[in-house]
Scaffold this active site. Structure first.
Site, PDB file in Angstrom:
ATOM      1  N   SER B 148       0.833  -1.193   0.000  1.00  0.00           N
ATOM      2  CA  SER B 148       0.000   0.000   0.000  1.00  0.00           C
ATOM      3  C   SER B 148       0.880   1.260   0.000  1.00  0.00           C
ATOM      4  O   SER B 148       1.656   1.458  -0.935  1.00  0.00           O
ATOM      5  CB  SER B 148      -0.962  -0.062   1.191  1.00  0.00           C
ATOM      6  OG  SER B 148      -2.033   0.839   1.024  1.00  0.00           O
ATOM      7  N   ASP B 223     -10.106  -5.667  -3.141  1.00  0.00           N
ATOM      8  CA  ASP B 223      -9.498  -4.648  -2.292  1.00  0.00           C
ATOM      9  C   ASP B 223     -10.371  -3.395  -2.324  1.00  0.00           C
ATOM     10  O   ASP B 223     -10.550  -2.778  -3.382  1.00  0.00           O
ATOM     11  CB  ASP B 223      -8.092  -4.358  -2.838  1.00  0.00           C
ATOM     12  CG  ASP B 223      -7.297  -3.376  -2.003  1.00  0.00           C
ATOM     13  OD1 ASP B 223      -7.899  -2.513  -1.336  1.00  0.00           O
ATOM     14  OD2 ASP B 223      -6.063  -3.478  -2.027  1.00  0.00           O
ATOM     15  N   HIS B 256      -7.329  -6.181   1.042  1.00  0.00           N
ATOM     16  CA  HIS B 256      -6.142  -5.345   1.286  1.00  0.00           C
ATOM     17  C   HIS B 256      -5.371  -5.795   2.528  1.00  0.00           C
ATOM     18  O   HIS B 256      -4.408  -5.155   2.927  1.00  0.00           O
ATOM     19  CB  HIS B 256      -6.621  -3.888   1.475  1.00  0.00           C
ATOM     20  CG  HIS B 256      -5.561  -2.843   1.297  1.00  0.00           C
ATOM     21  ND1 HIS B 256      -4.978  -2.568   0.082  1.00  0.00           N
ATOM     22  CD2 HIS B 256      -4.970  -1.984   2.173  1.00  0.00           C
ATOM     23  CE1 HIS B 256      -4.093  -1.588   0.217  1.00  0.00           C
ATOM     24  NE2 HIS B 256      -4.059  -1.231   1.474  1.00  0.00           N
TER      25      HIS B 256
END
Lengths: 276, 276
Positions: B148, B223, B256
């Protein structure tokens, strides 16, 4: 029965779920986590129960052990209960080793604990019925493993129900709670001062009278709780006298953490699956 | 330099350590985590850097990914920095996507952030010198991966230093921070309103001018941040025009979380080690 799926994520091909429900046995709202393997072959799926240690919830094992890789590899479901009843109306204690997060997997007999702290009945009556509904193609075969207080729980659950469980394993378990500070504190509080009432919750007592059940125990040599809380001497002596076959492993250099658990979890899964 | 070993545990045969030190670059006390493989063969050991995402510390990857199994298997050291400067005297923000836990791996130029928020210099100057001291038999070979915000950091660190890093990989990275809400908020705050100053911190810009470096990116299709923060379209277009060879994988059903990271970490370690 109200059962709410609160979280789900794919992990190693299977599904890591978290549920909330109103427990009739514990008289409070509870969460538990459940892993379902991908089962693309549509086979019958066995179930391993994981019981966590002091201060844990159902999240510790699901988030820190990496077990999902093994559970999907072996195609086994894994049920992870919380470690005590929960909620602001449930009795608690200031200590981290008593009250919420420290249910010790017993049925409390003493006020004010006895209303909610019925973790043994929760694990032997209420949750198995839920698990049977939630695991598709459940084979009906079960085994149990745990860590520390949950290692004690796994041994007590397994030894008291040898017809239900095919195998037991434990990481750094409290083997003789009647004789160590954590156990004496919890048993005095939940079960009262009469130590005769403690014996049916102590693996070192139960192992004397149990027919042979496969048991694997792994302990770290650098575990800071070992000397005071986790000694195996009397348990192994009683097991030998009763001709129970225990595999007890001491691992050099390992501590009490999830680093220790995750390192040897593959051996434990292989052990369980050889009996499932 | 004061460097204090604050925690250590054996994990999968190697050692998971946590250090504290006074950072001269960040002007605050910092922690980082470092895994050293067992290296019983006494070989030369390469080093992978892991950069974490928003809200994380150096604990998330070490406790939730299960990477130690792979790092010991491949005999590679892994360095896990924190995600921002820390402490009560360090500027912060009420949002979880700005300030402490959200340093974005840039050198801030704007007050009051510029005094402490020099994460790029910390990662390219101060920490590498420390790592070189702490990794026994260090081969000098390095690569970088992240998640991320840390995927953005890994790409920027690698693309700006292709002579230092042999490979880059990222899980669900912010690929084009100049064009997405998280990036615009952070870059406006740390770098100011002039978007020309942002380009040297944006992988989608940097990929235009970089000689080929092996890059692997893995993204989950479920996600929740993908559409708004993590789209790959322009990055891949720019990479193709510059003839950079990117492996971009979309994994069906994954989110995620660390469940996603842990599932595909083995592929990423294999990729890195093929270049180390």
């Amino acid at each position: 029965m109200t059962l709410t799926l609160v979280e789900t994520a794919i992990a190693f091909g299977g599904e890591q779920r978290k549920y909330r429900h109103d427990s009739a046995v514990l008289q409070c709202e509870m969460t538990f986590s459940l892993y379902l393997p991908s089962n693309q072959a549509g086979k019958k799926i066995p179930l391993i129960w994981w019981l966590s240690g002091l201060t844990c919830t159902d999240d510790n094992f699901s988030q820190k052990s990496g077990f999902q890789r093994l559970a999907d590899h072996y195609q086994v479901a894994v049920m992870i209960p919380d470690t005590s009843p929960r909620g602001k109306d449930v009795p608690d204690d200031e200590g981290w080793d008593l009250g919420q997060g420290a249910g010790f997997y017993v049925n409390a007999t003493q006020a004010p604990w006895s209303t909610n702290y019925q973790m043994y009945d929760y694990l032997t009556e209420e949750l198995p019925a839920i698990a049977a509904q939630l695991v598709p193609n459940f084979s009906g075969k079960e085994s149990v493993m745990g860590h520390s207080m949950g290692g004690h729980g796994a041994l007590v659950l397994g030894l008291r129900n040898p017809a239900r469980f095919n195998a037991i394993s434990a990481f750094a378990p409290i083997l003789n709670p009647m004789q160590v500070p954590w156990g004496v504190k919890a048993f005095t509080t939940y079960l009262g001062a009469d130590t005769n009432a403690w014996k049916s919750w102590d693996a070192t007592e139960l192992i004397k009278e149990t027919t042979s059940l496969p048991i694997l125990i792994t302990q770290g040599s650098k575990d800071g709780f070992y000397e005071k809380q986790l000694k195996e001497t009397t348990f192994l002596k009683n097991a030998e006298e009763a001709r129970n076959n225990i595999q007890y492993q001491m691992k050099e250099g390992y501590d009490h953490s999830y680093f220790f658990i995750s390192t040897f979890l593959e051996e434990h899964f292989a052990f369980h699956l050889s009996h499932l």
